[in-house]
Scaffold this motif. Structure first.
Motif, PDB file in Angstrom:
ATOM      1  N   GLN A  34       0.870  -1.419  -0.099  1.00 25.20           N
ATOM      2  CA  GLN A  34       0.038  -0.418  -0.263  1.00 25.20           C
ATOM      3  C   GLN A  34       0.917   1.243  -0.035  1.00 25.20           C
ATOM      4  N   TRP A  35       1.918   1.218   0.858  1.00 23.57           N
ATOM      5  CA  TRP A  35       2.723   2.514   1.007  1.00 23.57           C
ATOM      6  C   TRP A  35       3.604   2.567  -0.268  1.00 23.57           C
ATOM      7  N   LYS A  36       3.848   1.338  -0.863  1.00 26.55           N
ATOM      8  CA  LYS A  36       4.982   1.667  -2.276  1.00 26.55           C
ATOM      9  C   LYS A  36       3.923   2.368  -3.258  1.00 26.55           C
ATOM     10  N   GLU A  37       2.482   1.659  -3.329  1.00 31.20           N
ATOM     11  CA  GLU A  37       1.529   2.283  -4.312  1.00 31.20           C
ATOM     12  C   GLU A  37       1.343   3.644  -4.091  1.00 31.20           C
ATOM     13  N   PHE A  38       1.447   4.036  -2.790  1.00 26.29           N
ATOM     14  CA  PHE A  38       0.877   5.363  -2.522  1.00 26.29           C
ATOM     15  C   PHE A  38       2.098   6.162  -3.062  1.00 26.29           C
TER      16      PHE A  38
END
Length: 362
Positions: free
Chosen positions: A351-355
């Motif tokens: 999730q953090w990478k995609e953000f």
């Protein structure tokens, strides 16, 4: 990236938060009580949950929390909640503002942001009338059809997803004495859901069925002594539901309840169209229960007959639940696979990478 994530919560959650934070004397203590309870944690980005200093988190609708911060920072007078949030952003030197409460803080708020803010995003997975989010760099959500609505209103719409809360690993590995549980809202926006709940509630004669309902103000009025004298009959819950209804549950209590249940019944709100994958899906599968939800377009990892079960009508919901309970060993295997898929596909790291990737494209 200096991130500020602003969130919010249901009014019905406030009494629980006040109880959890009864001894909190500072902004940090009250915020910690909230974050530790995990309400909405699927939406909170990894640096927030990890407590990193470059990631500031607040609930901009929590007046107690915000006024604690204002007092600690020496803000004069009685500033508005908007003024406090703007001051927090400037004090933190925020570069990326991610807002989970854009109806309260729409484009007019974005126009007031200090110059340190370079990128702005907001989460909105529901139509919101005439609300204006066009000043945000992107409106994000996991329902493509609703993102299309925002695009038609002049916004940039981007797909983004909730994530598996690692704390869910602590729940759902013991006995599951509750056969069926439903937790959610009950209002004029939930007509299809209400019909399904009425049919499923009738299973309570032979099964342990738990309905934890966050009734709307109109429903509560309709069921009051005064309301029963008014023409509000269509807003009252059927007797089969009202008899077994319990108050809503939130946070870790919700995780515990789901972890004690074999089946979690889910039903999308009427305005969601055919898109599926609301928060309850992540919570149910994440705590290892069998998700039984209405048919539609689901997210990756949510597959009918493989990791979840779906129904097309209130009558079929009862059939699917009954069949799943009768062959619980098979159903338990589906639920276990669902838990694994959700954990693997929707991790906090991903999730953090995609953000970060999304911010980079803005």
């Amino acid at each position: 990236m200096r991130l500020l994530q602003n969130s919010c919560f249901y009014p019905s959650y406030l009494p629980r938060l006040n109880q959890l934070a009864a001894k909190a004397a500072s902004f940090e203590e009250r915020r910690r009580a909230f974050l530790d309870d995990r309400f909405g944690a699927a939406h909170f980005l990894k640096p927030v949950l990890d407590g990193l200093p470059e990631a500031f988190f607040t609930n901009g609708d929590d007046e107690v929390l915000q006024r604690l911060w204002a007092r600690e920072q020496g803000m004069p007078g009685v500033p508005t909640l908007e003024a406090i949030l703007l001051a927090q952003i400037e004090h933190h030197a925020t570069e990326v503002f991610y807002n989970l409460d854009p109806v309260r803080y729409p484009s007019a708020f974005v126009a007031k942001l200090p110059g340190c803010v370079k990128k702005t995003l907001c989460w909105r997975a529901a139509p919101s009338g005439n609300a204006d989010f066009t000043a945000y760099g992107a409106v994000v959500g996991n329902f493509p059809s609703i993102l299309d609505i925002w695009r038609r209103k002049g916004c940039r719409g981007e797909l983004f997803y909730p994530a598996y809360d690692p704390v869910m690993d602590d729940y759902g590995y013991g006995e599951r004495p509750i056969d069926v549980v439903f937790v959610g809202g009950y209002s004029r926006h939930h007509r299809a859901r209400a019909r399904t709940l009425e049919r499923v509630a009738q299973l309570a004669d032979g099964h342990n069925v738990v309905l934890c309902l966050d009734a709307s103000r109109l429903t509560r009025l309709a069921e009051s002594a005064i309301g029963r004298l008014l023409p509000l009959r269509r807003h009252r819950r059927p007797d089969s539901i009202a008899i077994i209804a319990r108050p809503p549950v939130f946070g870790r209590d919700l995780y515990e309840l789901i972890g004690s249940s074999k089946i979690v019944l889910n039903g999308a709100i009427d305005m969601a169209g055919e898109d599926r994958g609301n928060m309850r899906c992540f919570e149910a599968m994440g705590c290892g229960a069998l998700l039984v939800s209405d048919a539609g377009r689901y997210l990756q990892g949510m597959q009918d007959g493989v990791t979840i079960e779906t129904y097309d009508s209130p009558e079929q919901a009862v059939e699917v639940i009954s069949r799943s309970l009768q062959d619980w060993p098979r159903s338990a295997e589906i639920a276990a696979l669902g838990r694994t898929r959700i954990r693997d596909i929707y991790s906090k790291d991903r999730q953090w990478k995609e953000f970060g990737d999304l911010v980079g494209r803005l």
